[in-house]
Write an enzyme that holds these catalytic residues in place. Structure first.
Site, PDB file in Angstrom:
ATOM      1  CG  ASP A 110       2.138  15.427 -11.002  1.00 35.79           C
ATOM      2  OD1 ASP A 110       2.194  16.036 -10.286  1.00 35.79           O
ATOM      3  OD2 ASP A 110       1.339  14.136 -10.722  1.00 35.79           O
ATOM      4  CE1 TYR A 216       2.054  12.182  -4.242  1.00 36.46           C
ATOM      5  CE2 TYR A 216      -0.278  11.574  -5.652  1.00 36.46           C
ATOM      6  CZ  TYR A 216       0.477  12.091  -4.866  1.00 36.46           C
ATOM      7  OH  TYR A 216       0.649  13.517  -6.555  1.00 36.46           O
ATOM      8  CG  HIS A 279       2.699  21.260 -11.069  1.00 35.18           C
ATOM      9  ND1 HIS A 279       3.754  20.053  -9.921  1.00 35.18           N
ATOM     10  CD2 HIS A 279       1.682  20.224 -11.763  1.00 35.18           C
ATOM     11  CE1 HIS A 279       3.430  18.676 -10.208  1.00 35.18           C
ATOM     12  NE2 HIS A 279       2.299  18.689 -11.067  1.00 35.18           N
TER      13      HIS A 279
END
Length: 299
Positions: A110, A216, A279
């Site tokens: 990730d 982010y 994921h």
């Protein structure tokens, strides 16, 4: 597959490393071996994401799993700019040097993978091997971008908002986090009640949730969409032997986004596609991932 018990605390050691302007918490095992392997977690996790890999890899290597800056027990700088990719890359390079090594193998998932790709691109001299889980290199992300991927990445744009994502994620004692881990796994039982409680405790650390979201805020537009962290001398193919592992039922990274990654490589490259995993691949497909990592590291 039922989730395995939490890691035996007697098999790991907790400590801190002063790296640049931050103090990073980490766990380590297998300290008798001279070969260093660093495990980098993603959002919204911490070192515990690697609980199934630490003892297995630690039987052969000196394995270190840090809490990345902003997470769990590591320092949490207050500014968004403190989470730009160049600072995250410097943390990893500094951690390798903290252990007195000139290079290490890096295994990452990730956001950890997003950081590891740039470490290997900009500092190939410090990376002996790279294993990236789920997330492709930024150049492939941009080249393979589709409308479907943009829709799947809605949360990246939502997280740009101030304060609202923190409220949204933490509401009702992180109820959405609980739902995420249960609903986005393909294999039932990948996360136990104890596992989810550990993730929630890490996010309750003062400033941790905002710090994770700041990854982010600091990087999505600069790195994933515009390539703002790359300079002309770094546009060549990756020069580090690489393994890419991908659980094909990923709710965030579409299969088309990870197609033809080998064209970005100027070093030995291999892939493992796992058709019945999502994921959280190192927690869902434990045996497949551990076997692939051991084979890759020992080759």
């Amino acid at each position: 597959m039922q989730a395995q018990p939490a890691i035996d605390p007697s098999t790991i050691r907790h400590d801190y490393a002063k790296v640049g302007d931050v103090r990073l918490h980490y766990v380590e095992c297998g300290m008798q071996n001279d070969d260093l392997v660093i495990l980098l977690h993603g959002f919204p996790e911490f070192w515990y994401s690697w609980r199934h890999q630490l003892p297995v890899l630690g039987a052969r290597y000196h394995v270190v799993a840090p809490d990345l800056r902003g997470y769990n027990l590591s320092d949490k700088p207050a500014r968004v700019v403190d989470y730009r990719i160049d600072r995250l890359v410097a943390d990893v390079v500094g951690l390798i040097h903290h252990f007195g090594k000139s290079k290490a193998a890096i295994i990452a998932h990730d956001w950890g993978a997003g950081v590891a790709w740039v470490v290997a691109q900009k500092h190939p001299e410090v990376v002996s091997k790279l294993a990236a889980l789920q997330v492709p290199m930024p150049a492939a992300w941009r080249a393979n971008m589709t409308l479907r991927q943009l829709f799947a990445s809605w949360y990246m744009f939502f997280f740009q908002l101030p304060r609202v994502p923190e409220w949204w994620a933490s509401a009702k004692d992180f109820k959405r986090l609980d739902k995420m881990y249960r609903k986005t796994t393909f294999r039932p039982g990948a996360f136990s009640e104890e596992d989810i409680a550990a993730y929630k405790d890490a996010l309750r650390q003062p400033g941790a949730l905002t710090a994770g979201l700041n990854y982010y805020r600091a990087n999505v537009f600069r790195s994933l969409l515009r390539g703002g962290v790359e300079t002309p001398e770094h546009h060549g193919g990756l020069r580090v032997p690489t393994l890419f592992i991908y659980g094909e039922h990923d709710m965030a990274i579409m299969p088309a986004t990870v197609r033809d990654l080998g064209r970005f490589m100027d070093a030995p490259y291999r892939e493992l596609r796992i058709p019945d995993s999502g994921h959280w691949v190192q927690n869902e497909a434990i045996d497949e991932v551990n076997t692939a990592l051991l084979d890759f590291l020992s080759d």
